[in-house]
Design a protein around this motif. Structure first.
Motif, PDB file in Angstrom:
ATOM      1  N   ASN A 239       0.841  -1.201   0.000  1.00  0.00           N
ATOM      2  CA  ASN A 239       0.000   0.000   0.000  1.00  0.00           C
ATOM      3  C   ASN A 239       0.871   1.244   0.000  1.00  0.00           C
ATOM      4  OD1 ASN A 239       0.907  -0.424   2.644  1.00  0.00           O
ATOM      5  ND2 ASN A 239      -0.872   0.583   3.527  1.00  0.00           N
ATOM      6  N   GLY A 240       0.479   2.287   0.660  1.00  0.00           N
ATOM      7  CA  GLY A 240       1.228   3.539   0.625  1.00  0.00           C
ATOM      8  C   GLY A 240       0.752   4.407  -0.522  1.00  0.00           C
ATOM      9  N   LEU A 241       1.663   4.784  -1.397  1.00  0.00           N
ATOM     10  CA  LEU A 241       1.335   5.658  -2.527  1.00  0.00           C
ATOM     11  C   LEU A 241       1.158   4.884  -3.826  1.00  0.00           C
ATOM     12  CD1 LEU A 241       3.801   8.592  -1.758  1.00  0.00           C
ATOM     13  CD2 LEU A 241       1.354   8.480  -1.263  1.00  0.00           C
ATOM     14  N   THR A 242       1.083   3.572  -3.747  1.00  0.00           N
ATOM     15  CA  THR A 242       0.899   2.782  -4.955  1.00  0.00           C
ATOM     16  C   THR A 242      -0.454   3.080  -5.590  1.00  0.00           C
ATOM     17  OG1 THR A 242       0.082   0.941  -3.605  1.00  0.00           O
ATOM     18  CG2 THR A 242       2.403   0.901  -4.198  1.00  0.00           C
ATOM     19  N   SER A 243      -0.566   2.718  -6.842  1.00  0.00           N
ATOM     20  CA  SER A 243      -1.667   3.004  -7.788  1.00  0.00           C
ATOM     21  C   SER A 243      -1.237   4.115  -8.728  1.00  0.00           C
ATOM     22  CB  SER A 243      -3.010   3.355  -7.134  1.00  0.00           C
ATOM     23  OG  SER A 243      -3.035   4.677  -6.672  1.00  0.00           O
ATOM     24  N   ASN A 244      -0.209   4.862  -8.339  1.00  0.00           N
ATOM     25  CA  ASN A 244       0.470   5.788  -9.234  1.00  0.00           C
ATOM     26  C   ASN A 244       1.662   5.016  -9.807  1.00  0.00           C
ATOM     27  OD1 ASN A 244       2.780   7.578  -9.867  1.00  0.00           O
ATOM     28  ND2 ASN A 244       1.420   9.238  -9.242  1.00  0.00           N
ATOM     29  N   PRO A 245       1.758   4.843 -11.135  1.00  0.00           N
ATOM     30  CA  PRO A 245       2.818   3.999 -11.705  1.00  0.00           C
ATOM     31  C   PRO A 245       4.220   4.384 -11.251  1.00  0.00           C
ATOM     32  CG  PRO A 245       1.215   4.549 -13.392  1.00  0.00           C
ATOM     33  CD  PRO A 245       0.860   5.363 -12.189  1.00  0.00           C
ATOM     34  N   TRP A 246       4.478   5.684 -11.092  1.00  0.00           N
ATOM     35  CA  TRP A 246       5.808   6.088 -10.640  1.00  0.00           C
ATOM     36  C   TRP A 246       6.097   5.525  -9.256  1.00  0.00           C
ATOM     37  CZ3 TRP A 246       8.232   8.772  -6.737  1.00  0.00           C
ATOM     38  CH2 TRP A 246       9.536   9.199  -6.983  1.00  0.00           C
ATOM     39  N   HIS A 247       5.119   5.610  -8.358  1.00  0.00           N
ATOM     40  CA  HIS A 247       5.305   5.070  -7.009  1.00  0.00           C
ATOM     41  C   HIS A 247       5.287   3.545  -7.008  1.00  0.00           C
ATOM     42  CE1 HIS A 247       5.399   8.741  -4.614  1.00  0.00           C
ATOM     43  NE2 HIS A 247       4.455   9.243  -5.399  1.00  0.00           N
ATOM     44  N   CYS A 424       7.684   2.141 -30.250  1.00  0.00           N
ATOM     45  CA  CYS A 424       7.867   3.584 -30.443  1.00  0.00           C
ATOM     46  C   CYS A 424       9.328   3.975 -30.292  1.00  0.00           C
ATOM     47  CB  CYS A 424       7.008   4.366 -29.453  1.00  0.00           C
ATOM     48  SG  CYS A 424       5.233   4.133 -29.692  1.00  0.00           S
ATOM     49  N   ASP A 425       9.672   5.059 -30.941  1.00  0.00           N
ATOM     50  CA  ASP A 425      11.022   5.609 -30.862  1.00  0.00           C
ATOM     51  C   ASP A 425      11.110   6.762 -29.860  1.00  0.00           C
ATOM     52  OD1 ASP A 425      12.175   4.116 -33.307  1.00  0.00           O
ATOM     53  OD2 ASP A 425      10.394   5.115 -34.119  1.00  0.00           O
ATOM     54  N   VAL A 426       9.965   7.406 -29.609  1.00  0.00           N
ATOM     55  CA  VAL A 426       9.915   8.555 -28.707  1.00  0.00           C
ATOM     56  C   VAL A 426       8.718   8.389 -27.771  1.00  0.00           C
ATOM     57  CG1 VAL A 426       9.772  11.071 -28.534  1.00  0.00           C
ATOM     58  CG2 VAL A 426      10.864  10.022 -30.530  1.00  0.00           C
ATOM     59  N   LEU A 427       8.957   8.688 -26.514  1.00  0.00           N
ATOM     60  CA  LEU A 427       7.881   8.735 -25.520  1.00  0.00           C
ATOM     61  C   LEU A 427       7.790  10.184 -25.053  1.00  0.00           C
ATOM     62  CD1 LEU A 427       5.838   7.159 -23.728  1.00  0.00           C
ATOM     63  CD2 LEU A 427       7.675   6.986 -22.028  1.00  0.00           C
ATOM     64  N   MET A 428       6.658  10.841 -25.345  1.00  0.00           N
ATOM     65  CA  MET A 428       6.497  12.265 -25.012  1.00  0.00           C
ATOM     66  C   MET A 428       5.353  12.443 -24.026  1.00  0.00           C
ATOM     67  SD  MET A 428       5.432  15.410 -27.557  1.00  0.00           S
ATOM     68  CE  MET A 428       4.693  16.901 -26.895  1.00  0.00           C
ATOM     69  N   GLY A 429       5.583  13.319 -23.044  1.00  0.00           N
ATOM     70  CA  GLY A 429       4.535  13.629 -22.083  1.00  0.00           C
ATOM     71  C   GLY A 429       4.975  14.705 -21.133  1.00  0.00           C
ATOM     72  N   ALA A 430       3.996  15.305 -20.438  1.00  0.00           N
ATOM     73  CA  ALA A 430       4.311  16.276 -19.392  1.00  0.00           C
ATOM     74  C   ALA A 430       4.873  15.524 -18.190  1.00  0.00           C
ATOM     75  CB  ALA A 430       3.059  17.051 -18.999  1.00  0.00           C
ATOM     76  N   HIS A 431       5.657  16.230 -17.397  1.00  0.00           N
ATOM     77  CA  HIS A 431       6.246  15.641 -16.193  1.00  0.00           C
ATOM     78  C   HIS A 431       5.160  14.946 -15.378  1.00  0.00           C
ATOM     79  CE1 HIS A 431       8.627  15.293 -12.513  1.00  0.00           C
ATOM     80  NE2 HIS A 431       7.591  15.824 -11.871  1.00  0.00           N
ATOM     81  N   GLY A 432       5.321  13.631 -15.184  1.00  0.00           N
ATOM     82  CA  GLY A 432       4.314  12.880 -14.446  1.00  0.00           C
ATOM     83  C   GLY A 432       4.478  11.388 -14.639  1.00  0.00           C
ATOM     84  N   ALA A 433       3.599  10.639 -13.968  1.00  0.00           N
ATOM     85  CA  ALA A 433       3.748   9.192 -13.860  1.00  0.00           C
ATOM     86  C   ALA A 433       3.700   8.467 -15.194  1.00  0.00           C
ATOM     87  CB  ALA A 433       2.665   8.630 -12.930  1.00  0.00           C
ATOM     88  N   GLY A 434       3.036   9.062 -16.210  1.00  0.00           N
ATOM     89  CA  GLY A 434       2.948   8.389 -17.500  1.00  0.00           C
ATOM     90  C   GLY A 434       4.304   8.121 -18.122  1.00  0.00           C
TER      91      GLY A 434
END
Length: 542
Positions: A239-247, A424-434
């Protein structure tokens, strides 16, 4: 004159009697002296014999007794002779008398040829051994070699995590969130040690409940085992902060890799606060790290006995591994390649898809036009999301990319999604868990991170840019201008949220979180962004 004549014989008789008396007296004296000397000689002989034995008993002591020597101790008889008791009081340092034969000096029952035992030496040796036991130098004074002091079961010194390692008789009581260490009989002391730790990689995270680790003492009875295991066990929280992929990765999966990868699957997971969705989502990783069934620790009513139990997870830093502290010097590159192997993605030697496809086309193996590099555009669902996605997609296509827009969902199959990212050759996104999906990219692929407004460059580099480079991915960052943030429209250019982000951060992390992580969305200026897209394209063609 007549009277004088008969007087002569009388005088002669008296002289003879005197001589006889003197002779008899002399004979008696000589006899007395001979007897006296005989008695003296006998006394001296006997005294020298007993005295020499006593002297040997007092002066000679046996070699220092080690803890691994067997010693037979005879109980003291309550009916001892009073004279012997008084003798002991007079000479407390004298060797004890052999009770079977008081005329003999005491002997070593194990080896009669050794020198007699000295009681004073015994007491001194007992004090030395007792001091060593009190200081942890000797754990068992019967038939065991002295051992080095046992290090504490739990290590609370790391600023990030706490860890407990129990070797020997370890017993888990999951329903009580307790792990017991039962020391060997010779190590049982009067004191019991106890620790209470959070069994995850973030020791200060209040969302994670604590597990108690206790070392039993001599007065505490150990619960009987309901099951015995030959494999080691690991107790950790999901548990904790899981469910957010980064965590999910930073708090659990990477620390789990650090802690157990070198065990080659020979470990059983006892999971406190088990999350079924987590087990299902990352089942391939969990099954590879452990060949055994996962135990729901909180619901486990039995007493499981293991030869070794670890409580907690080792985590070096946010989404990172310190090779100097990791078993086998594991790196983030090792972890990325391990994840790709788990999900059956192409091995490390395979180039990025753009080059693989165009290499085949140019060789004539496949009669088709050169393929464009593929860019996955991750759009966040709530915060820091792109508000002009169609405009961004058009700009990326115009720059020469094939675009795959996607909004990750929690129920998305990791197996399926990993294959899409790998293509894919590039992964683009705003700063975040994605962006955590960069684990599925190939070596030399590009992570293009859009950095929100508000002095977010440092966390962007620490949480994603740095790890990407460690994993041999190419990191490109685009920091938006104030006008590209929706905060600009909401608060105006003169508000400190826009004009002085540093002052907002100085008020506390809660304020920075509120404005720059939660309230902010992004309206990308595609004209300003175009040079960055061309930079990425050049990198892929190199």
């Amino acid at each position: 004159m007549g009277t004088d004549s008969p007087a002569a014989p009388v005088g002669g008789l008296g002289a003879k009697s005197a001589v006889r008396a003197v002779a008899q007296h002399h004979q008696a004296v000589v006899g007395f002296l001979v007897g006296f000397f005989l008695v003296l000689l006998l006394y001296t002989t006997l005294a020298s014999q007993f005295g020499s034995q006593t002297a040997i008993g007092v002066l000679e002591s046996r070699p220092a007794v080690r803890a691994d020597q067997n010693a037979t101790i005879t109980p003291t008889s309550p009916s001892k002779n009073l004279a012997q008791d008084e003798e002991k009081e007079k000479y407390p340092d004298q060797a004890p008398v052999n009770e079977k034969n008081p005329d003999q000096a005491p002997v070593n029952e194990k080896n009669p040829d050794q020198a007699p035992v000295n009681d004073a030496s015994d007491r001194m040796e007992e004090e030395v051994i007792r001091e060593e036991i009190d200081h942890g130098g000797i754990k068992n004074d019967t038939n065991t070699e002295p051992v080095t002091p046992r290090k504490p079961i739990c290590d609370l010194s790391d600023p990030r995590y706490d860890i407990c390692d129990i070797s020997g008789d370890a017993r888990t009581l999951g329903a009580n969130r307790t792990v017991l260490y039962v020391p060997p009989v010779g190590e049982l002391g009067a004191d019991s040690q106890e620790w209470s730790i959070r069994d995850q990689s973030r020791k200060h995270l209040e969302y994670v409940n604590k597990v108690t680790v206790r070392s039993l003492n001599a007065s505490q009875a150990a619960p009987e085992c309901t099951s015995r295991h030959t494999v080691q066990a690991l107790v950790f929280a999901m548990n904790g902060l899981t469910s957010n992929p980064w965590h999910d990765f930073s708090d659990v999966l990477i620390p789990l890799f650090i802690t157990t990868r070198a065990m080659e699957g020979e470990v059983q997971f006892l999971v406190s606060d088990l999350q079924p969705w987590f087990v299902d989502k990352y089942r391939l990783i969990l099954k590879n790290l452990s060949r055994y069934d996962i135990v729901d620790f909180n619901q486990d009513m039995g007493v499981r006995c293991y030869p070794h139990v670890t409580v907690g997870l080792r985590g070096h830093r946010d989404l990172g591994i310190d090779p100097a502290r990791a078993p086998r010097n594991y790196t983030m590159l090792d972890f990325r390649l391990y994840v790709r192997q788990i999900y059956s993605l192409p091995p490390a030697g395979v180039d990025i898809p753009y080059k693989v496809a165009n290499s085949a086309a140019s060789s004539g193996a496949i009669a088709e036009q050169q393929r464009k590099p593929r860019l996955m555009l991750i759009n966040r669902g709530r915060t820091r999301k792109f508000v002009n996605v169609p405009e961004i997609v058009a700009a990326v296509q115009n720059a020469g990319f094939e675009v795959i827009p996607i909004e990750p969902r929690r129920d998305l199959s990791v197996e399926e999604f990993s294959r899409v990212v790998d293509s894919c050759d590039v992964l683009m996104g705003a700063h975040g868990a994605g962006l955590t999906n960069f684990f599925f990219l190939r070596t030399n692929a590009v992570m293009l991170q859009v950095v929100p407004w508000g002095h977010m460059e440092h966390p962007s580099m620490a949480f994603y840019g740095g790890p990407a480079r460690e994993m041999r991915l190419r990191d490109v960052e685009y920091s938006i201008a104030a006008e590209e943030s929706t905060l600009y429209d909401k608060y105006g250019k003169d508000n400190p949220v826009i004009s002085d982000p540093e002052s907002i951060h100085k008020q506390g992390w809660q304020f920075g979180m509120r404005y720059y992580w939660i309230e902010q969305n992004i309206r990308l200026n595609v004209t300003r962004f175009a040079p960055t897209l061309h930079q990425v394209l050049r990198m892929l063609r190199e």
